[in-house]
Design an enzyme around this catalytic site. Structure first.
Site, mmCIF file in Angstrom:
data_model
loop_
_atom_site.group_PDB
_atom_site.id
_atom_site.type_symbol
_atom_site.label_atom_id
_atom_site.label_comp_id
_atom_site.label_asym_id
_atom_site.label_seq_id
_atom_site.Cartn_x
_atom_site.Cartn_y
_atom_site.Cartn_z
ATOM 1 N N HIS A 1 0.843 -1.193 0.000
ATOM 2 C CA HIS A 1 0.000 0.000 0.000
ATOM 3 C C HIS A 1 0.874 1.237 0.000
ATOM 4 O O HIS A 1 1.902 1.288 0.666
ATOM 5 C CB HIS A 1 -0.970 0.020 1.189
ATOM 6 N N HIS B 1 0.879 5.091 1.023
ATOM 7 C CA HIS B 1 0.185 6.109 1.818
ATOM 8 C C HIS B 1 0.202 7.432 1.057
ATOM 9 O O HIS B 1 1.272 7.905 0.644
ATOM 10 C CB HIS B 1 0.901 6.338 3.153
#
Ligand code: DGP
Length: 119
Positions: free
Chosen positions: A105, A107
């Site tokens: 992921h 951010h």
């Protein structure tokens, strides 16, 4: 991955607040934001993290950055012609670097002034 929390979010088995979606990625608001805008850009396909990236994953990582640009523009965080505004993009890679969810992921963090070095 059956038990991966982000796979469950991608499959909409766990609710989330969407920011962007296409056939390759899903972006949603972080449950524990560290800034006024904190979005996670996640590949729909399960990848553990940068630490396990393969050559075949290069294009999805590039796409994640392109989606970050689009989100920045859409939410009004893109730097202007005076380079004011902006956002921070972060991959935490491994536990010591702060990674707590082992599904890749990116951010997207914005809406306040960022410090350097990060904590
Ligand atoms: P990291 O620490 O880099 O692995 O970031 C994981 C982020 O995921 C962390 O900022 C909190 C967020 N997060 C964990 N569980 C959930 C969840 O169920 N929903 C949402 N929206 N975010 C989550």
């Amino acid at each position: 991955m059956q038990d991966c929390i982000f796979c469950k979010i991608v499959r909409k088995e766990i609710p989330s607040k969407a920011a962007y979606e296409d056939e390759l990625v899903y972006a949603f608001h972080d449950i524990n934001p560290v800034a006024p805008t904190h979005i996670l850009i996640v590949p729909k396909r399960h990848i553990v993290g940068v630490q396990t990236l393969e050559r075949e994953d290069e294009s999805i990582v590039g796409h994640m950055f392109y989606v970050a640009r689009k989100i920045g523009e859409e939410l009004g965080h893109a730097p202007d012609e005076y380079l004011k505004g902006g956002y921070r993009l972060v991959f935490n890679v491994g536990k010591d670097a702060g990674q707590s969810v082992f599904h890749l992921h990116l951010h997207f963090i914005a809406g306040r002034r960022m410090e350097w070095p990060p904590g």
